[in-house]
Design a protein around this motif. Sequence first.
Motif, short mmCIF file in Angstrom:
data_model
loop_
_atom_site.label_atom_id
_atom_site.label_comp_id
_atom_site.label_asym_id
_atom_site.label_seq_id
_atom_site.Cartn_x
_atom_site.Cartn_y
_atom_site.Cartn_z
N ALA A 112 -65.63 56.32 42.06
CA ALA A 112 -66.64 55.31 41.78
C ALA A 112 -66.94 54.48 43.02
N ARG A 113 -65.91 54.12 43.75
CA ARG A 113 -66.11 53.31 44.96
C ARG A 113 -66.76 54.11 46.07
N GLU A 114 -66.43 55.40 46.17
CA GLU A 114 -67.00 56.24 47.22
C GLU A 114 -68.52 56.25 47.13
N ARG A 115 -69.04 56.31 45.92
CA ARG A 115 -70.49 56.32 45.74
C ARG A 115 -71.12 55.02 46.24
N LEU A 116 -70.50 53.89 45.91
CA LEU A 116 -71.02 52.60 46.32
C LEU A 116 -70.89 52.40 47.83
N ILE A 117 -69.72 52.72 48.37
CA ILE A 117 -69.51 52.54 49.81
C ILE A 117 -70.43 53.46 50.61
N GLY A 118 -70.70 54.65 50.07
CA GLY A 118 -71.63 55.55 50.73
C GLY A 118 -73.03 54.96 50.82
N LEU A 119 -73.47 54.29 49.74
CA LEU A 119 -74.78 53.63 49.78
C LEU A 119 -74.81 52.55 50.86
N ALA A 120 -73.76 51.74 50.90
CA ALA A 120 -73.71 50.67 51.89
C ALA A 120 -73.73 51.23 53.31
N ARG A 121 -73.00 52.29 53.55
CA ARG A 121 -72.95 52.87 54.88
C ARG A 121 -74.31 53.42 55.31
N ARG A 122 -75.06 53.98 54.36
CA ARG A 122 -76.39 54.52 54.69
C ARG A 122 -77.28 53.47 55.32
N PHE A 123 -77.10 52.22 54.90
CA PHE A 123 -77.99 51.16 55.36
C PHE A 123 -77.28 50.12 56.24
N GLY A 124 -76.06 50.43 56.64
CA GLY A 124 -75.33 49.56 57.55
C GLY A 124 -74.93 48.23 56.95
N ALA A 125 -74.73 48.19 55.64
CA ALA A 125 -74.33 46.95 54.97
C ALA A 125 -72.81 46.89 54.87
N PRO A 126 -72.19 45.77 55.23
CA PRO A 126 -70.74 45.65 55.08
C PRO A 126 -70.34 45.60 53.61
N VAL A 127 -69.12 46.02 53.34
CA VAL A 127 -68.61 46.04 51.97
C VAL A 127 -67.44 45.07 51.86
N THR A 128 -67.53 44.17 50.88
CA THR A 128 -66.43 43.28 50.53
C THR A 128 -65.97 43.64 49.13
N VAL A 129 -64.67 43.79 48.94
CA VAL A 129 -64.12 44.09 47.62
C VAL A 129 -63.44 42.85 47.06
N LEU A 130 -63.77 42.52 45.82
CA LEU A 130 -63.06 41.47 45.09
C LEU A 130 -62.27 42.14 43.99
N ARG A 131 -60.94 41.97 44.04
CA ARG A 131 -60.03 42.64 43.10
C ARG A 131 -59.67 41.71 41.93
N PHE A 132 -59.70 42.28 40.73
CA PHE A 132 -59.27 41.59 39.52
C PHE A 132 -58.10 42.41 38.97
N ALA A 133 -56.88 41.91 39.18
CA ALA A 133 -55.70 42.69 38.84
C ALA A 133 -54.70 41.86 38.04
N PRO A 134 -55.05 41.48 36.80
CA PRO A 134 -54.11 40.69 36.00
C PRO A 134 -52.94 41.54 35.53
N ASP A 135 -51.84 40.87 35.13
CA ASP A 135 -50.75 41.59 34.49
C ASP A 135 -51.27 42.27 33.23
N VAL A 136 -50.64 43.37 32.85
CA VAL A 136 -51.10 44.11 31.67
C VAL A 136 -51.07 43.23 30.43
N ALA A 137 -50.04 42.39 30.30
CA ALA A 137 -49.96 41.51 29.12
C ALA A 137 -51.16 40.57 29.05
N GLU A 175 -60.74 53.02 52.56
CA GLU A 175 -61.98 53.60 52.02
C GLU A 175 -63.22 53.02 52.70
N GLY A 176 -63.09 51.88 53.37
CA GLY A 176 -64.24 51.34 54.08
C GLY A 176 -64.55 49.89 53.80
N ALA A 177 -63.73 49.20 53.00
CA ALA A 177 -63.98 47.78 52.75
C ALA A 177 -63.69 46.98 54.01
#
Length: 209
Positions: A112-137, A175-177
């Motif tokens: 899923a990320r490869e597709r998005l990062i590929g789009l950004a690379r085509r147009f020279g746009a930087p990629v920032t990733v915001l992670r949401f990683a709560p505990d499973v509970a 991956e390119g972030a």
Amino acid sequence: MPENSPDRAGGHPRPHDLTPPIRIPAGLVVLVGPPASGKTGFVRALVERRQVDVEAVVSSDEIRTELFGASAEPADSGAADAADARIFEERDRRIVARLSVIAESTNVTPQARERLIGLARRFGAPVTVLRFAPDVADLLQQYTERGRTDLTEVDVRAYAAVMSRDAGVDRLRDEGAAAVHDVPGRRQSVTPGEAADRFTFALCRPPGR
């Protein structure tokens, strides 16, 4: 470790997490997190606070509703695959039309990320990733509170497992972030609005606006 990781031992943000806000440059912002991890609430808070305009958010769930309705269910797997293809083609079109956007979907898999990062690379746009990683509970509690009927608890656990395995900070950078930041949530006793205030965005408006 990402720049604003919480204090893992105490479960509270470190002082430098509070000020100054982290500046997110113009470019593609990719949200990564399981369902019910807080992505939608965070984005809603950004829009309500006018940190970004609503057109700067490209949500695959909203596109699905626009194209197929809130309760539409594909009749079979082939129809579901065709629907997904149409949704993500429209998502990509909207990203390319603007480039400086927030891509709101789970994005827990490398594919899923490869597709998005590929789009950004085509147009020279930087990629920032915001992670949401709560505990499973916490994730399961949020899932229960929101009363989602499109997913089961098993689904949510599966997404969380993929996130844990395939969306670590080092991997996202490989991956390119250009930058990776953790977004705090329930575990840190941070509301979506408070989390939104930890960031400032330089997402550009499209030409002519």
